[in-house]
Design a protein around this motif. Structure first.
Motif, PDB file in Angstrom:
ATOM      1  N   SER A 143     -11.753  -2.965  -6.392  1.00  0.00           N
ATOM      2  CA  SER A 143     -13.002  -2.209  -6.476  1.00  0.00           C
ATOM      3  C   SER A 143     -14.094  -2.772  -5.583  1.00  0.00           C
ATOM      4  N   LEU A 144     -14.129  -4.095  -5.420  1.00  0.00           N
ATOM      5  CA  LEU A 144     -15.254  -4.718  -4.704  1.00  0.00           C
ATOM      6  C   LEU A 144     -14.820  -5.669  -3.600  1.00  0.00           C
ATOM      7  N   HIS A 145     -14.033  -6.664  -3.920  1.00  0.00           N
ATOM      8  CA  HIS A 145     -13.753  -7.739  -2.969  1.00  0.00           C
ATOM      9  C   HIS A 145     -13.074  -7.218  -1.706  1.00  0.00           C
ATOM     10  N   ARG A 146     -11.996  -6.480  -1.865  1.00  0.00           N
ATOM     11  CA  ARG A 146     -11.263  -5.997  -0.690  1.00  0.00           C
ATOM     12  C   ARG A 146     -12.049  -4.952   0.099  1.00  0.00           C
ATOM     13  N   PRO A 147     -12.698  -3.968  -0.553  1.00  0.00           N
ATOM     14  CA  PRO A 147     -13.509  -3.027   0.226  1.00  0.00           C
ATOM     15  C   PRO A 147     -14.632  -3.708   1.006  1.00  0.00           C
ATOM     16  N   PHE A 148     -15.243  -4.733   0.418  1.00  0.00           N
ATOM     17  CA  PHE A 148     -16.311  -5.444   1.134  1.00  0.00           C
ATOM     18  C   PHE A 148     -15.768  -6.085   2.404  1.00  0.00           C
ATOM     19  N   HIS A 149     -14.651  -6.788   2.293  1.00  0.00           N
ATOM     20  CA  HIS A 149     -14.117  -7.483   3.474  1.00  0.00           C
ATOM     21  C   HIS A 149     -13.544  -6.514   4.494  1.00  0.00           C
ATOM     22  N   GLU A 150     -12.991  -5.409   4.034  1.00  0.00           N
ATOM     23  CA  GLU A 150     -12.514  -4.400   4.974  1.00  0.00           C
ATOM     24  C   GLU A 150     -13.683  -3.788   5.745  1.00  0.00           C
ATOM     25  N   ALA A 151     -14.777  -3.495   5.043  1.00  0.00           N
ATOM     26  CA  ALA A 151     -15.954  -2.930   5.704  1.00  0.00           C
ATOM     27  C   ALA A 151     -16.558  -3.917   6.684  1.00  0.00           C
ATOM     28  N   LEU A 152     -16.616  -5.185   6.292  1.00  0.00           N
ATOM     29  CA  LEU A 152     -17.181  -6.200   7.178  1.00  0.00           C
ATOM     30  C   LEU A 152     -16.320  -6.382   8.421  1.00  0.00           C
ATOM     31  N   ALA A 153     -15.009  -6.429   8.247  1.00  0.00           N
ATOM     32  CA  ALA A 153     -14.111  -6.549   9.397  1.00  0.00           C
ATOM     33  C   ALA A 153     -14.261  -5.357  10.341  1.00  0.00           C
ATOM     34  N   ASP A 154     -14.380  -4.149   9.786  1.00  0.00           N
ATOM     35  CA  ASP A 154     -14.549  -2.955  10.616  1.00  0.00           C
ATOM     36  C   ASP A 154     -15.862  -3.002  11.394  1.00  0.00           C
TER      37      ASP A 154
END
Length: 292
Positions: A143-154
């Motif tokens: 819900s939070l950790h992976r979407p945050f890091h995916e958005a930051l990487a993008d």
């Protein structure tokens, strides 16, 4: 002017209409949304869970878009998951027995209950009614950790494609550093993992800008930088990352509410810092000055 180009209920990404700089600002611990599922699982009160927040640190970055930077922000609270910890950062004793074999050699913070899922706080004790089990861990990470890091990487990859390099400024706030701890007295701490996540020109620029506030500044002590800059900072690939920790007394009242008289100047300072960083890139070309 900035506009959202990605937004979920847990993570927001905004960027200027024209991405004028290669800078991406991350704000991981200012989220103030507490999902009902989280509160239902909590043994602690919401007020106690809020102690985990870098309260209102997102307001320091309020002018980042004006400075040409993109912003990746966690909207959900840090109590859900700590985006500045790796997924493997948990102490075995803080999770259900079935999960314990996958965690080993926890560090000081994990043993204190401050792993990827915060589980304990001093003077509060356990935060949750039951140990974190597999389903609860998956919900928090997905819900939070992976979407945050995916958005930051993008966002960083987009900046690198547009500009040839990217600069990550990871913004946090901290309690005053206690007597006896490394860095005691510092009001701002700049972390670059002891040179691993950024070249010297970036760290020197940020330190110089911080010193203009007229408060003590430390480098890597006691905070060298966490999972965010460690996982995204790749100077050899043109992605430079630093963590900035700001003493909360520089912008909050004692009740942890924003102090407008302090916050406005601090936000202006951060805006200026981003301009300094954009201009400091060794390959930057100075824009022509308008005639007097």
């Amino acid at each position: 002017m900035t506009r959202p180009f990605l937004s979920t209920n847990a993570v927001s990404v905004t960027r200027p209409d024209t991405a004028a700089t290669p800078i991406v600002v991350s704000v991981a611990h200012a989220g103030r949304i507490y999902p009902p599922e989280l509160l239902a699982a909590a043994r602690a009160t919401r007020l106690e869970l809020e102690r985990l927040e870098d309260s209102w640190s997102d307001l320091i970055a309020a002018r980042a878009g004006e400075a040409g930077a993109s912003v990746v922000q966690a909207l959900w609270a840090r109590a859900v998951a700590d985006c500045n910890r790796a997924e493997g950062q948990m102490a075995p004793g803080e999770v259900a027995p079935a999960l314990r074999p996958q965690y080993s050699a926890p560090g000081r913070k994990e043993r204190a209950g401050l792993g990827v899922v915060p589980t304990r706080l001093a003077d509060v004790g356990p935060l949750w009614k039951r140990p974190i089990d597999r389903a609860a861990l998956a919900w928090r990470l997905d819900s939070l950790h992976r979407p945050f890091h995916e958005a930051l990487a993008d966002a960083l990859e987009g900046a690198r494609r547009r500009h040839g390099h990217a600069i990550l400024i990871d913004l946090h706030s901290m309690p005053s550093i206690p007597v006896g701890q490394a860095g005691h007295g510092a009001r701002i701490v700049i972390g670059d993992r002891f040179g691993d996540t950024a070249d010297g020109w970036l760290v020197d620029t940020v330190v110089t800008a911080a010193e203009r506030l007229g408060v003590p500044v430390s480098r890597n002590q006691p905070y060298a930088g966490g999972h965010i800059i460690r996982s995204h900072g790749r100077p050899d690939r043109g992605v430079h990352a630093v963590q900035i920790e700001i003493d909360r007394s520089l912008y909050l009242r004692r009740d942890r509410s924003p102090d407008a008289d302090k916050l406005g100047p601090l936000s202006d300072w951060f805006y200026g810092l981003l301009g300094d960083v954009a201009r400091a890139w060794p390959g930057a070309v100075a824009l022509p000055q308008a005639a007097e």
